[in-house]
Motif scaffolding. Structure first.
Motif, mmCIF file in Angstrom:
data_model
loop_
_atom_site.group_PDB
_atom_site.id
_atom_site.type_symbol
_atom_site.label_atom_id
_atom_site.label_comp_id
_atom_site.label_asym_id
_atom_site.label_seq_id
_atom_site.Cartn_x
_atom_site.Cartn_y
_atom_site.Cartn_z
ATOM 1 N N ILE A 51 0.845 -1.205 0.000
ATOM 2 C CA ILE A 51 0.000 0.000 0.000
ATOM 3 C C ILE A 51 0.872 1.243 0.000
ATOM 4 O O ILE A 51 0.624 2.197 -0.747
ATOM 5 N N VAL A 52 1.908 1.253 0.823
ATOM 6 C CA VAL A 52 2.800 2.418 0.921
ATOM 7 C C VAL A 52 3.582 2.614 -0.371
ATOM 8 O O VAL A 52 3.827 3.745 -0.794
ATOM 9 N N LEU A 53 3.965 1.532 -1.034
ATOM 10 C CA LEU A 53 4.711 1.644 -2.297
ATOM 11 C C LEU A 53 3.875 2.282 -3.405
ATOM 12 O O LEU A 53 4.424 2.899 -4.316
ATOM 13 N N GLU A 54 2.552 2.158 -3.335
ATOM 14 C CA GLU A 54 1.672 2.763 -4.341
ATOM 15 C C GLU A 54 1.577 4.275 -4.192
ATOM 16 O O GLU A 54 1.232 4.973 -5.133
ATOM 17 N N LYS A 55 1.882 4.787 -3.010
ATOM 18 C CA LYS A 55 1.727 6.219 -2.717
ATOM 19 C C LYS A 55 2.997 6.982 -3.077
ATOM 20 O O LYS A 55 4.092 6.441 -3.067
ATOM 21 N N ASP A 56 2.825 8.266 -3.392
ATOM 22 C CA ASP A 56 3.962 9.163 -3.591
ATOM 23 C C ASP A 56 4.366 9.698 -2.221
ATOM 24 O O ASP A 56 3.702 10.585 -1.679
ATOM 25 N N LYS A 57 5.434 9.133 -1.672
ATOM 26 C CA LYS A 57 5.840 9.479 -0.315
ATOM 27 C C LYS A 57 6.448 10.879 -0.251
ATOM 28 O O LYS A 57 7.221 11.277 -1.104
ATOM 29 N N THR A 58 6.083 11.600 0.792
ATOM 30 C CA THR A 58 6.690 12.892 1.072
ATOM 31 C C THR A 58 7.953 12.679 1.886
ATOM 32 O O THR A 58 9.007 13.202 1.560
ATOM 33 N N THR A 59 7.839 11.890 2.955
ATOM 34 C CA THR A 59 8.999 11.556 3.783
ATOM 35 C C THR A 59 8.906 10.109 4.240
ATOM 36 O O THR A 59 7.814 9.542 4.329
ATOM 37 N N GLU A 60 10.056 9.548 4.535
ATOM 38 C CA GLU A 60 10.132 8.214 5.123
ATOM 39 C C GLU A 60 11.293 8.216 6.104
ATOM 40 O O GLU A 60 12.424 8.503 5.740
ATOM 41 N N GLU A 61 10.990 7.922 7.357
ATOM 42 C CA GLU A 61 12.007 7.886 8.403
ATOM 43 C C GLU A 61 12.099 6.475 8.947
ATOM 44 O O GLU A 61 11.090 5.795 9.104
ATOM 45 N N ARG A 62 13.318 6.050 9.254
ATOM 46 C CA ARG A 62 13.538 4.722 9.833
ATOM 47 C C ARG A 62 14.388 4.862 11.083
ATOM 48 O O ARG A 62 15.397 5.554 11.076
ATOM 49 N N GLN A 76 12.262 -2.055 14.278
ATOM 50 C CA GLN A 76 12.565 -1.239 13.100
ATOM 51 C C GLN A 76 11.349 -0.349 12.859
ATOM 52 O O GLN A 76 10.418 -0.720 12.149
ATOM 53 N N ILE A 77 11.370 0.823 13.473
ATOM 54 C CA ILE A 77 10.234 1.733 13.381
ATOM 55 C C ILE A 77 10.323 2.513 12.075
ATOM 56 O O ILE A 77 11.329 3.159 11.789
ATOM 57 N N VAL A 78 9.273 2.438 11.268
ATOM 58 C CA VAL A 78 9.190 3.155 9.995
ATOM 59 C C VAL A 78 8.057 4.165 10.104
ATOM 60 O O VAL A 78 6.955 3.836 10.540
ATOM 61 N N LYS A 79 8.362 5.399 9.713
ATOM 62 C CA LYS A 79 7.357 6.467 9.725
ATOM 63 C C LYS A 79 7.273 7.026 8.306
ATOM 64 O O LYS A 79 8.218 7.628 7.821
ATOM 65 N N VAL A 80 6.141 6.802 7.653
ATOM 66 C CA VAL A 80 5.940 7.201 6.262
ATOM 67 C C VAL A 80 4.863 8.281 6.206
ATOM 68 O O VAL A 80 3.800 8.127 6.806
ATOM 69 N N THR A 81 5.156 9.362 5.473
ATOM 70 C CA THR A 81 4.188 10.434 5.286
ATOM 71 C C THR A 81 3.931 10.595 3.796
ATOM 72 O O THR A 81 4.867 10.646 3.009
ATOM 73 N N TYR A 82 2.660 10.674 3.427
ATOM 74 C CA TYR A 82 2.292 10.875 2.028
ATOM 75 C C TYR A 82 1.011 11.692 1.951
ATOM 76 O O TYR A 82 0.277 11.811 2.923
ATOM 77 N N GLU A 83 0.779 12.255 0.763
ATOM 78 C CA GLU A 83 -0.436 13.029 0.524
ATOM 79 C C GLU A 83 -1.393 12.178 -0.290
ATOM 80 O O GLU A 83 -1.030 11.647 -1.338
#
Length: 129
Positions: A67-78, A85-92
């Motif tokens: 699902i996340v790969l389909e989105k245009d990510k604004t930021t991704e933090e690991r 392994q905490i992942v924080k993904v932000t997208y519009e």
């Protein structure tokens, strides 16, 4: 330049107070317009509605990754913390037409190694819609 000399002589030299008053009025109008523009920008920025949802549930991380790969990510933090392994993904979200003219900003936080969905944050500016 002859007409300019006439203009300067009649308007500026003979009627200095009129020219001064016109200048003050012009600056007052400019100051009002700048102030009004700043007010509108500030008003719109204060219209952000934020919804935070803490989930803390086991998930299928591969499905979330797709699902996340389909989105245009604004930021991704690991962040790597021991066994996490905490992942924080932000997208519009898109398209904005479906959301009333402006898209919400979605932030997902999950533990990729342990397949745990931690938190979701949705921000929507209702005044830009």
């Amino acid at each position: 330049t002859e007409w300019m000399e006439e203009f300067v002589d009649t308007v500026i030299r003979q009627h200095m107070l009129v020219w001064f008053a016109l200048s003050i009025v012009a600056w007052a109008i400019s100051a009002y317009l700048v102030s009004r523009r700043n007010f509108i920008v500030d008003w719109r920025s204060r219209g952000v509605t934020t919804m935070s949802l803490t989930v803390n549930r086991k998930i299928d991380a591969s499905v979330l990754r797709e699902i996340v790969l389909e989105k245009d990510k604004t930021t991704e933090e690991r962040h790597y913390e021991g066994k996490k392994q905490i992942v924080k993904v932000t997208y519009e979200e898109s398209p904005p037409v479906e959301w009333g003219g402006t898209s919400p900003l979605v932030t997902l936080e999950y533990d990729e190694k342990n397949s745990f969905f931690l938190e979701m944050l949705i921000q929507y500016n209702r005044r830009e819609a």
